[in-house]
Write a protein that holds these residues in place. Structure first.
Motif, PDB file in Angstrom:
ATOM      1  N   ARG A   1      -2.935  -0.103  61.735  1.00 30.07           N
ATOM      2  CA  ARG A   1      -2.562   0.762  62.853  1.00 30.07           C
ATOM      3  C   ARG A   1      -1.818  -0.108  63.851  1.00 30.07           C
ATOM      4  NH1 ARG A   1      -8.217   1.856  63.873  1.00 30.07           N
ATOM      5  NH2 ARG A   1      -8.968   2.770  61.973  1.00 30.07           N
ATOM      6  N   LYS A   2      -1.329   0.509  64.884  1.00 30.49           N
ATOM      7  CA  LYS A   2      -0.629  -0.284  65.900  1.00 30.49           C
ATOM      8  C   LYS A   2      -1.568  -1.386  66.410  1.00 30.49           C
ATOM      9  CE  LYS A   2       1.880   0.392  70.269  1.00 30.49           C
ATOM     10  NZ  LYS A   2       1.968  -0.948  70.594  1.00 30.49           N
ATOM     11  N   ASP A   3      -1.132  -2.611  66.275  1.00 33.64           N
ATOM     12  CA  ASP A   3      -1.869  -3.776  66.761  1.00 33.64           C
ATOM     13  C   ASP A   3      -3.261  -3.954  66.156  1.00 33.64           C
ATOM     14  OD1 ASP A   3       0.289  -4.470  68.392  1.00 33.64           O
ATOM     15  OD2 ASP A   3      -0.441  -3.200  70.020  1.00 33.64           O
ATOM     16  N   SER A   4      -3.461  -3.497  64.921  1.00 33.53           N
ATOM     17  CA  SER A   4      -4.727  -3.789  64.237  1.00 33.53           C
ATOM     18  C   SER A   4      -4.440  -4.101  62.767  1.00 33.53           C
ATOM     19  CB  SER A   4      -5.725  -2.644  64.381  1.00 33.53           C
ATOM     20  OG  SER A   4      -5.273  -1.487  63.745  1.00 33.53           O
ATOM     21  N   TYR A   5      -5.211  -5.058  62.237  1.00 37.57           N
ATOM     22  CA  TYR A   5      -4.934  -5.614  60.922  1.00 37.57           C
ATOM     23  C   TYR A   5      -6.186  -5.671  60.060  1.00 37.57           C
ATOM     24  CZ  TYR A   5      -0.440  -6.791  62.828  1.00 37.57           C
ATOM     25  OH  TYR A   5       0.807  -6.692  63.390  1.00 37.57           O
ATOM     26  N   GLU A   6      -6.015  -5.316  58.792  1.00 41.21           N
ATOM     27  CA  GLU A   6      -7.052  -5.484  57.794  1.00 41.21           C
ATOM     28  C   GLU A   6      -6.867  -6.882  57.197  1.00 41.21           C
ATOM     29  OE1 GLU A   6      -8.907  -2.775  54.296  1.00 41.21           O
ATOM     30  OE2 GLU A   6      -6.727  -2.981  54.294  1.00 41.21           O
ATOM     31  N   VAL A   7      -7.984  -7.584  56.931  1.00 41.21           N
ATOM     32  CA  VAL A   7      -7.895  -8.984  56.530  1.00 41.21           C
ATOM     33  C   VAL A   7      -8.697  -9.239  55.258  1.00 41.21           C
ATOM     34  CG1 VAL A   7      -8.320 -11.357  57.262  1.00 41.21           C
ATOM     35  CG2 VAL A   7      -7.608  -9.662  58.947  1.00 41.21           C
ATOM     36  N   LEU A   8      -8.114  -9.996  54.342  1.00 46.52           N
ATOM     37  CA  LEU A   8      -8.760 -10.442  53.113  1.00 46.52           C
ATOM     38  C   LEU A   8      -8.832 -11.964  53.155  1.00 46.52           C
ATOM     39  CD1 LEU A   8      -9.719  -9.947  50.098  1.00 46.52           C
ATOM     40  CD2 LEU A   8      -7.325 -10.347  49.475  1.00 46.52           C
ATOM     41  N   LEU A   9     -10.009 -12.510  52.810  1.00 50.38           N
ATOM     42  CA  LEU A   9     -10.205 -13.953  52.783  1.00 50.38           C
ATOM     43  C   LEU A   9     -10.576 -14.389  51.376  1.00 50.38           C
ATOM     44  CD1 LEU A   9     -10.533 -16.703  54.228  1.00 50.38           C
ATOM     45  CD2 LEU A   9     -12.912 -16.047  54.673  1.00 50.38           C
ATOM     46  N   LEU A  10      -9.824 -15.344  50.841  1.00 51.40           N
ATOM     47  CA  LEU A  10     -10.102 -15.972  49.546  1.00 51.40           C
ATOM     48  C   LEU A  10     -10.392 -17.435  49.853  1.00 51.40           C
ATOM     49  CD1 LEU A  10      -6.977 -14.473  47.776  1.00 51.40           C
ATOM     50  CD2 LEU A  10      -9.321 -13.654  47.527  1.00 51.40           C
ATOM     51  N   SER A  11     -11.637 -17.870  49.619  1.00 48.98           N
ATOM     52  CA  SER A  11     -12.039 -19.192  50.081  1.00 48.98           C
ATOM     53  C   SER A  11     -12.877 -19.932  49.047  1.00 48.98           C
ATOM     54  CB  SER A  11     -12.845 -19.035  51.375  1.00 48.98           C
ATOM     55  OG  SER A  11     -13.393 -20.264  51.784  1.00 48.98           O
ATOM     56  N   VAL A  12     -12.858 -21.247  49.130  1.00 48.71           N
ATOM     57  CA  VAL A  12     -13.762 -22.076  48.321  1.00 48.71           C
ATOM     58  C   VAL A  12     -14.735 -22.821  49.232  1.00 48.71           C
ATOM     59  CG1 VAL A  12     -12.209 -22.318  46.354  1.00 48.71           C
ATOM     60  CG2 VAL A  12     -12.088 -23.979  48.236  1.00 48.71           C
ATOM     61  N   ALA A  13     -14.836 -22.386  50.478  1.00 48.15           N
ATOM     62  CA  ALA A  13     -15.692 -23.047  51.464  1.00 48.15           C
ATOM     63  C   ALA A  13     -16.911 -22.204  51.837  1.00 48.15           C
ATOM     64  CB  ALA A  13     -14.873 -23.388  52.704  1.00 48.15           C
ATOM     65  N   GLY A  14     -17.315 -21.291  50.962  1.00 47.31           N
ATOM     66  CA  GLY A  14     -18.510 -20.497  51.217  1.00 47.31           C
ATOM     67  C   GLY A  14     -18.236 -19.213  51.974  1.00 47.31           C
ATOM     68  N   GLU A  15     -19.325 -18.488  52.257  1.00 42.80           N
ATOM     69  CA  GLU A  15     -19.218 -17.181  52.916  1.00 42.80           C
ATOM     70  C   GLU A  15     -18.891 -17.325  54.393  1.00 42.80           C
ATOM     71  OE1 GLU A  15     -22.279 -14.353  52.047  1.00 42.80           O
ATOM     72  OE2 GLU A  15     -22.481 -15.056  49.985  1.00 42.80           O
TER      73      GLU A  15
END
Length: 147
Positions: free
Chosen positions: A72-86
């Motif tokens: 939406r305007k000025d809002s973002y959905e985020v996906l995190l792919l990490s090897v440093a834990g939760e």
């Protein structure tokens, strides 16, 4: 390594997203930003408030890749792919992940596989596969920094 795949539990505002990027940044980190009419030229420059709004972007380093997409305007959905834990504030996706790092092979500048503006200098980029341990299926391919 402790693989983690998660999505933000809420849409993030621009200041929240910039704070998250700051907290996940290690050296070196690279940033790739996309707008309707262009992509970022210098992958070493962190996004700032003046870069928003953008359609989507990503930040990656040796530990993680963070992807965001405008919802939406000025809002973002985020996906995190990490090897440093939760990470707090991220809802875990999947149950049990394994990773596999591979070299990334960049094409010559005459190939049309990347958008114009792809950095001409040689970046040490690799790929990290996030593989479901139960099915042996690759679900995500993250960019990472090579060794």
């Amino acid at each position: 390594m402790n693989p983690f795949v998660g999505v933000s539990t809420k849409f993030l505002s621009v200041p929240e997203l910039l704070n998250l990027i700051k907290n996940l940044t290690t050296e070196p980190s690279y940033y790739f930003l996309r707008w309707t009419h262009k992509v970022s030229k210098d992958w070493e420059v962190k996004p700032t408030e003046t870069d928003f709004p953008m359609i989507e972007g990503q930040m990656f380093n040796q530990n993680s890749e963070l992807r965001w997409k405008q919802k939406r305007k000025d809002s973002y959905e985020v996906l995190l792919l990490s090897v440093a834990g939760e990470y707090p504030d991220f809802e875990k996706v999947g149950e049990d992940w394994q990773t596999q790092d591979r070299d990334a092979h960049l094409y010559s500048h005459t190939e049309t596989r990347f958008p114009k503006g792809f950095p001409s200098k040689k970046l040490d980029i690799a790929q990290r596969y996030f593989i479901d341990k139960k099915t042996a299926t690759v679900h995500f391919v993250a960019l990472t920094v090579g060794k």
